[in-house]
Design a protein around this motif. Structure first.
Motif, PDB file in Angstrom:
ATOM      1  N   THR A   1       0.896  -1.159   0.000  1.00 57.57           N
ATOM      2  CA  THR A   1       0.000   0.000   0.000  1.00 57.57           C
ATOM      3  C   THR A   1       0.928   1.201   0.000  1.00 57.57           C
ATOM      4  N   SER A   2       0.786   2.055  -0.983  1.00 58.59           N
ATOM      5  CA  SER A   2       1.836   3.044  -1.220  1.00 58.59           C
ATOM      6  C   SER A   2       2.062   3.895   0.024  1.00 58.59           C
ATOM      7  N   ARG A   3       3.319   4.121   0.314  1.00 64.37           N
ATOM      8  CA  ARG A   3       3.685   4.910   1.489  1.00 64.37           C
ATOM      9  C   ARG A   3       4.427   6.143   1.023  1.00 64.37           C
ATOM     10  N   LEU A   4       3.661   7.104   0.554  1.00 69.04           N
ATOM     11  CA  LEU A   4       4.268   8.366   0.137  1.00 69.04           C
ATOM     12  C   LEU A   4       4.321   9.298   1.333  1.00 69.04           C
ATOM     13  N   PHE A   5       5.044  10.415   1.187  1.00 70.35           N
ATOM     14  CA  PHE A   5       4.981  11.469   2.194  1.00 70.35           C
ATOM     15  C   PHE A   5       3.813  12.348   1.770  1.00 70.35           C
ATOM     16  N   ASN A   6       2.672  12.053   2.340  1.00 68.49           N
ATOM     17  CA  ASN A   6       1.417  12.529   1.762  1.00 68.49           C
ATOM     18  C   ASN A   6       1.189  14.023   1.843  1.00 68.49           C
ATOM     19  N   ALA A   7       1.780  14.669   2.844  1.00 68.54           N
ATOM     20  CA  ALA A   7       1.546  16.104   2.983  1.00 68.54           C
ATOM     21  C   ALA A   7       2.508  16.906   2.116  1.00 68.54           C
ATOM     22  N   LEU A   8       3.416  16.224   1.436  1.00 65.11           N
ATOM     23  CA  LEU A   8       4.389  16.931   0.604  1.00 65.11           C
ATOM     24  C   LEU A   8       3.984  16.851  -0.863  1.00 65.11           C
ATOM     25  N   THR A   9       4.591  17.723  -1.653  1.00 65.65           N
ATOM     26  CA  THR A   9       4.294  17.702  -3.077  1.00 65.65           C
ATOM     27  C   THR A   9       4.999  16.527  -3.735  1.00 65.65           C
ATOM     28  N   ALA A  10       4.573  16.230  -4.945  1.00 64.52           N
ATOM     29  CA  ALA A  10       5.214  15.163  -5.713  1.00 64.52           C
ATOM     30  C   ALA A  10       6.701  15.457  -5.850  1.00 64.52           C
ATOM     31  N   PHE A  11       7.001  16.731  -6.121  1.00 63.69           N
ATOM     32  CA  PHE A  11       8.390  17.139  -6.288  1.00 63.69           C
ATOM     33  C   PHE A  11       9.195  16.833  -5.029  1.00 63.69           C
ATOM     34  N   GLU A  12       8.654  17.245  -3.882  1.00 62.48           N
ATOM     35  CA  GLU A  12       9.384  17.037  -2.625  1.00 62.48           C
ATOM     36  C   GLU A  12       9.569  15.551  -2.328  1.00 62.48           C
ATOM     37  N   ASN A  13       8.553  14.751  -2.652  1.00 62.01           N
ATOM     38  CA  ASN A  13       8.676  13.314  -2.434  1.00 62.01           C
ATOM     39  C   ASN A  13       9.878  12.737  -3.164  1.00 62.01           C
ATOM     40  N   VAL A  14       9.978  13.086  -4.423  1.00 64.51           N
ATOM     41  CA  VAL A  14      11.082  12.544  -5.209  1.00 64.51           C
ATOM     42  C   VAL A  14      12.402  13.137  -4.737  1.00 64.51           C
ATOM     43  N   LYS A  15      12.352  14.425  -4.404  1.00 63.00           N
ATOM     44  CA  LYS A  15      13.590  15.085  -4.003  1.00 63.00           C
ATOM     45  C   LYS A  15      14.171  14.462  -2.735  1.00 63.00           C
ATOM     46  N   ILE A  16      13.317  14.038  -1.833  1.00 60.97           N
ATOM     47  CA  ILE A  16      13.810  13.393  -0.611  1.00 60.97           C
ATOM     48  C   ILE A  16      14.590  12.129  -0.964  1.00 60.97           C
ATOM     49  N   GLY A  17      14.081  11.393  -1.948  1.00 61.29           N
ATOM     50  CA  GLY A  17      14.812  10.223  -2.403  1.00 61.29           C
ATOM     51  C   GLY A  17      16.146  10.611  -3.014  1.00 61.29           C
ATOM     52  N   VAL A  18      16.117  11.600  -3.899  1.00 62.27           N
ATOM     53  CA  VAL A  18      17.343  12.023  -4.582  1.00 62.27           C
ATOM     54  C   VAL A  18      18.364  12.518  -3.562  1.00 62.27           C
ATOM     55  N   GLU A  19      17.880  13.276  -2.597  1.00 64.04           N
ATOM     56  CA  GLU A  19      18.787  13.908  -1.640  1.00 64.04           C
ATOM     57  C   GLU A  19      19.441  12.923  -0.682  1.00 64.04           C
ATOM     58  N   SER A  20      18.858  11.712  -0.569  1.00 66.87           N
ATOM     59  CA  SER A  20      19.462  10.787   0.370  1.00 66.87           C
ATOM     60  C   SER A  20      20.885  10.438  -0.073  1.00 66.87           C
ATOM     61  N   ARG A  21      21.180  10.715  -1.332  1.00 67.89           N
ATOM     62  CA  ARG A  21      22.549  10.457  -1.812  1.00 67.89           C
ATOM     63  C   ARG A  21      23.447  11.683  -1.721  1.00 67.89           C
ATOM     64  N   MET A  22      22.932  12.783  -1.203  1.00 67.93           N
ATOM     65  CA  MET A  22      23.734  13.997  -1.110  1.00 67.93           C
ATOM     66  C   MET A  22      24.413  14.050   0.262  1.00 67.93           C
ATOM     67  N   HIS A  23      25.075  15.146   0.519  1.00 68.48           N
ATOM     68  CA  HIS A  23      25.895  15.174   1.730  1.00 68.48           C
ATOM     69  C   HIS A  23      25.660  16.375   2.625  1.00 68.48           C
ATOM     70  N   THR A  24      24.775  17.289   2.228  1.00 70.22           N
ATOM     71  CA  THR A  24      24.558  18.480   3.037  1.00 70.22           C
ATOM     72  C   THR A  24      24.180  18.111   4.466  1.00 70.22           C
ATOM     73  N   GLY A  25      24.931  18.669   5.421  1.00 70.71           N
ATOM     74  CA  GLY A  25      24.622  18.443   6.820  1.00 70.71           C
ATOM     75  C   GLY A  25      23.935  19.663   7.396  1.00 70.71           C
ATOM     76  N   PRO A  26      23.628  19.617   8.695  1.00 67.56           N
ATOM     77  CA  PRO A  26      22.909  20.745   9.301  1.00 67.56           C
ATOM     78  C   PRO A  26      23.676  22.058   9.221  1.00 67.56           C
TER      79      PRO A  26
END
Lengths: 446, 286, 308
Positions: free
Chosen positions: B114-139
């Motif tokens: 059963t799809s588990r999207l980040f429902n309150a976020l936009t489609a763009f943000e959903n995908v971006k979270i995936g893409v960003e998991s490979r990035m390195h920006t820290g706090p």
């Protein structure tokens, strides 16, 4: 009435009807408010507070208040579409303008200008309130907002990090019974205090953030209690129950500039304002960054976040440590401003107070944290000098507790909600997502 | 293609530094057993998937398909057996004992039944979270908006748009995920998984609950993912039509055990499979 | 070791503490079972029980010094009064702070915050109405040493606590294990959705769960107040420790809460012997952190509720 039978269904029908229940709840709420604001009782006369509140003409006012509230709520639900249309019309202009970056910049500058100018026309009492009661608490609320609002974690031991910041200030300036490695002016001890609090946050966070979210709440609650006991008992290190005195004020001498902060509140206010603005910018960038989005992901669905490559524990610890370091920063600022720390101020209540500020303002919303802290910290001071309202400082937490319940029932997203958070809460209530980082267990039963 | 599920133990070692070729093993499940309390949901399950292959896992409800996925992604930890993932750089990575995010980092991404999207976020943000998991920006980088942070932001924005294009959701980039129609949500979840740059994509019933035309689109998308991005696909699916048309090979699970494996044609004729399916009330149910 | 000298004395006082922790811990565990939530306001249920028994016994005993059968009667009265006070507050708490959120299917965070708000509201209201000084419950009996065991002196108050607690613990264990009500609680704990499909009235079961927990917590408030008096802030520390006990035994597990309470009581008393009385709470908190780190599911595991 000729028979008894038809009367029973009527009573039941009234009781079952939402309108009647709401009316009952509103009047009951009015009566509770009457008791809250009424005279106090005592151990020998435990009912005097209740009778003095409820068998007194003033109760009429509170019942009326309850009825008016009922009327308003009923009207709102009955004419909800008209109400919505009206509020849409009123807010149309600001909603059209606010997304415009230039408009927003002008608004921010106006607010900042006001924040710079306004204190100069206040008397010294309110200037002091502005620093000790409002400024520091705004900073604290912004920090806790990272933990509660961004990461969806419940930290009830926020005071522990405030204490660590305050005692760090005392340590590095040589005010403690134990001697520091080297003496520093508190201004230069800021980074060290922040680091100490952050370190403590990581230390407490790493083991407990693996657990379910409610365990984190109780462990932090315990930690907040422990820090006070430790500060009181470690006489030789912390100065014990009397606390430490003689923490020096800030002073800088850099690039030929020499300035010392003294007893006057206003210079501290501007220092604090500067820090708050910097922290605001930093946290806003954080919110709209990879890190901020990872927090949203965790808040919404931990399992999905993990499978999208997010190290959940790492980001939780990060939020916890950032909150902790902000608290430590505030603690060190305040310790140096009032030049002492006392264990009796480091209560669990203090953590709860900050939590209320964040919740009231709106979880995850920076303007909310600021306004929430400013309003709730100003109000008791205002009520205190206007005895008409019958407000007693020692009842503060009774009101705050009631406020928390009311907020959770009627407006969990706060007075100035973060748009994202509001959407999440709405969706969570329709069974989609969690809107917090309370662990993998399914939500409470409905 | 060799028989999936045969106990050809490749072992954890693979020559380091050799370029991967289609046909190398990408994931090797070796005799895993998973039980909860007294309930065994997987019993000595083995399967091998080759790079570039679309492998389907089928079986009646409760056969252990999703449990298998959860073992493959680090959500569950099988008590017995090994799972080895061979990445592009020739490293053999043991999946058992790694956390889901570590498994994802190794190169296995997934979607949920059963799809588990980040429902309150936009489609763009959903995908971006995936893409960003490979990035390195820290706090710190995020708070100070360091140059690297900005660079990564630009890169991830671009990649996110590419992926939205790829799955055909570019026009819905700013829509809230929960407001998208069902089929689009499925595609969005695939895009988010692809954002993490996987070599192996696990799809848990991607077509469940979609209408026929959405189903056709999804099949096309899966083929495209497989062919254009050269991502191996491991698929759980109940829709036999879809499975037969998509899969290179099929593994059949029943009661937590592999009862058959082979090409679609082979599996269709396997008497054990026929029996398992006739024994079950309706394989398409739920 | 620091506690060997006084060992049996410490064990006896530890058991008395432990019985109280067990009584309070069951409230946490039961609510956790049906809601999967820590009831942060349970401390105030305990406090309310203490105050209720204080008012009742104050009226009943006054300045007299009862003994013999009258003592037993007054003890029963105090226990029942405390239990009733706790039950009423627990019931109202569920109605006001939990049910509206449950109706809306609010996030878990909201429940915890609402409960914290309720806790602060209740105890500060008690402080306002009943004064902020500790009140001494008129003693229904004359305290003193009764007998010695392994050189440890057993006081009357320990016996009272132990007897009352054992009676209630056995009762609640039987109620949950055998009655229809208990079956409802267990069904909701296991799977609320299915239970409601099977005709279990979830709202009612949850209310009843709060009431049972409230009775035990309120009675514990009385037993605690006997030696120490009652004050509006009395709930915080014992409740935190009782929660530790619940975790120690396995949250959601009734017998676990009992065992956890006793172990914690004894461990705390032995631990204090090695430090000073002022570090008492630190010892208990240390135990909580250790348990959470080493075995977060507790000694007996999380039985009543679902595993996490």
């Amino acid at each position: 009435m000729s028979t008894v039978a038809p009367r029973v269904p009527l009573v039941r029908r009234v009781w079952r009807s939402d309108d009647a229940r709401r009316g009952f709840a509103c009047v009951a709420g009015g009566l509770v408010l009457a008791v809250m604001t009424g005279p106090s009782g005592s151990g020998t006369a435990p009912t005097s507070g209740f009778t003095g509140s409820l068998f007194h003409v003033r109760v009429v006012g509170f019942v009326l208040f309850g009825l008016v509230l009922w009327g308003l709520i009923t009207a709102r639900s009955r004419y909800s579409s008209q109400v919505r249309a009206f509020s849409a019309k009123v807010t149309a202009a600001p909603r059209r303008l606010l997304p415009d970056r230039r408009v927003r910049r002008v608004v921010y500058l106006a607010v900042l200008g006001f924040a710079i100018y306004y204190p100069t026309i206040l008397n010294s009492f309110w200037q002091e309130v502005l620093v000790d009661q409002i400024g520091v608490y705004v900073l604290l609320a912004i920090g806790l907002n990272v933990v509660v609002g961004y990461a969806g974690l419940l930290d009830l031991g926020y005071v522990a990090f405030y204490a660590i910041g305050a005692y760090s200030a005392a340590y590095w300036t040589g005010a403690l019974p134990i001697h520091p490695l080297f003496h520093l002016n508190p201004f230069y001890a800021i980074p060290l205090a922040i680091l100490a609090a952050m370190f403590a946050g990581v230390l407490l966070g790493v083991p407990t953030l693996r657990l379910r979210g409610d365990y984190l709440a109780i462990v932090t609650l315990g930690a907040g209690e422990i820090i006070q006991i430790v500060a009181t008992n470690l006489q030789g290190v912390t100065g014990g129950a009397q606390g430490v005195i003689g923490i020096p004020h800030f002073s800088v001498h850099l690039f030929g500039i020499r300035y010392s902060w003294g007893l006057d509140s206003l210079p501290y206010y501007y220092l604090l304002l500067g820090f708050v603005v910097i922290v605001l910018f930093a946290f806003r960038s954080l919110e709209n960054s990879r890190v901020g989005r990872a927090w949203v992901a965790i808040r919404e669905d931990e399992v999905a976040a993990e499978s999208a490559g997010i190290n959940v524990l790492k980001y939780k610890v990060m939020a916890f440590a950032i909150g902790a370091s902000t608290s430590g920063f505030a603690g060190m600022l305040e310790a140096s401003k009032i030049s002492f720390v006392e264990p009796s101020d480091l209560t669990v209540q203090f953590s709860i107070l900050i939590l209320v500020l964040v919740i009231f303002g709106g979880m995850g919303s920076l303007p909310g944290a600021i306004v929430g802290a400013a309003v709730l910290q100003w109000l008791p001071q205002f009520l205190r000098i206007h005895p008409l309202f019958g407000f007693q400082q020692q009842d503060l937490y009774m009101y705050l507790g009631a406020l928390l319940i009311v907020m959770m029932i009627f407006r969990p997203e706060g007075i100035i909600p973060s748009r994202r958070r509001k959407r999440e809460i709405g969706l969570a209530e329709h069974g989609v997502g969690h809107a917090d980082a309370m662990g993998h267990t399914s939500g409470p039963v409905s | 293609m060799s028989d999936a599920g045969s106990p050809d133990d490749l072992g954890p070692v693979s020559p380091v530094g050799t370029a991967p070729r289609p046909g190398d093993v990408v994931v090797d499940v070796d005799e895993i057993t998973l039980s909860f309390g007294g309930l065994t949901s997987l019993r000595a399950v083995s399967l091998t998937q080759h790079r570039g292959e679309i492998l389907a896992v089928i079986g009646p409800n409760g056969a252990g398909k999703t449990s298998l996925f959860n073992c493959l992604t680090g959500v569950y930890r099988p008590q017995v057996g090994r799972i080895t993932f061979h990445d592009r750089r020739g490293r053999a990575i043991s999946v058992v004992g790694r956390k889901p995010n570590q498994v994802n980092r190794a190169g296995i991404a997934r979607t949920f039944q059963t799809s588990r999207l980040f429902n309150a976020l936009t489609a763009f943000e959903n995908v971006k979270i995936g893409v960003e998991s490979r990035m390195h920006t820290g706090p710190l980088g995020a708070m100070l908006r360091l140059p690297r942070t900005r660079r990564e932001e630009r890169a991830s924005d671009a990649r996110t748009l590419e992926l939205l294009d790829f799955v055909g959701l570019r026009a819905h980039a700013n829509d809230i995920a929960s407001s998208l129609p069902y089929g689009d949500r499925r595609r969005l979840e695939i895009a988010r998984a692809l954002g993490t740059g996987p070599e192996l994509l696990l799809l848990d019933e991607p077509a469940a609950g979609t209408n026929p035309s959405e189903k056709g689109d999804l099949a096309a998308l899966i083929r495209k993912v497989n062919a254009e991005l050269s991502v191996s696909v491991l698929l759980i699916e109940h829709d036999m039509g879809l499975v037969m048309s998509l899969a290179d090979n099929i593994v059949v699970l029943n009661f937590g055990q592999v009862i058959a494996s082979g090409t679609p044609a082979e599996v269709q004729q396997d008497p054990a499979v026929v029996e398992a399916y006739l024994g079950a009330p309706d394989p398409e149910d739920g | 070791m620091c506690f060997t000298q006084n060992f049996w004395n410490l064990v006896v006082s530890g058991l008395a503490d432990g019985f109280l922790y067990a009584l309070i811990a069951i409230g946490y565990t039961l609510v956790y079972g049906v809601l999967q939530l820590i009831n942060f306001a349970h401390s105030e249920v305990f406090m309310s029980g203490g105050f209720a028994s204080y008012f009742i016994l104050n009226a009943a005993i006054g300045t007299s010094q009862p003994h013999g059968i009258a003592s037993v009667g007054f003890l029963a009265l105090g226990t029942i009064g405390g239990g009733l006070g706790g039950a009423v507050v627990a019931f109202l708490l569920e109605r006001v702070a939990y049910r509206p959120l449950r109706r809306r299917n609010a996030p878990r965070l909201a429940f915890l915050i609402s409960a914290i708000g309720a806790s602060y509201f209740i105890y500060n209201l008690a402080g306002k109405e009943f004064g902020r000084n500790a009140l001494e419950i008129p003693s229904p009996f004359t305290n003193g040493p009764v007998f010695t065991i392994f050189g440890a002196t057993v006081q009357t108050v320990y016996i009272v606590v132990a007897v009352a607690a054992v009676i209630m613990l056995v009762l609640v264990d039987r109620v949950v294990a055998t009655t229809r009500l208990g079956k409802g609680i267990r069904a909701v704990a296991q799977d609320a959705e299915t239970a409601s499909l099977m005709g279990v009235n979830i709202d009612r079961v949850i209310s009843q769960t709060f009431i049972i927990g409230g009775v035990l917590g309120g009675a514990a408030g009385f037993l605690f107040g006997l030696p120490f008096g009652v004050v509006y802030t009395m709930g915080f520390t014992p409740a935190l420790k009782a929660f530790t006990a619940a975790v120690l035994g396995g949250v959601g597990n009734i017998r676990g809460a009992m065992i956890g309470g006793l172990i914690l009581g004894i461990a705390e008393n032995l631990g204090v012997a090695c430090t000073q009385a002022s570090w008492r709470d630190v010892v208990a908190f240390g135990i909580l952190v250790l348990v959470l780190l080493i075995r977060p599911t507790g000694i007996l595991g999380e039985q009543l509720g679902r595993a996490a």
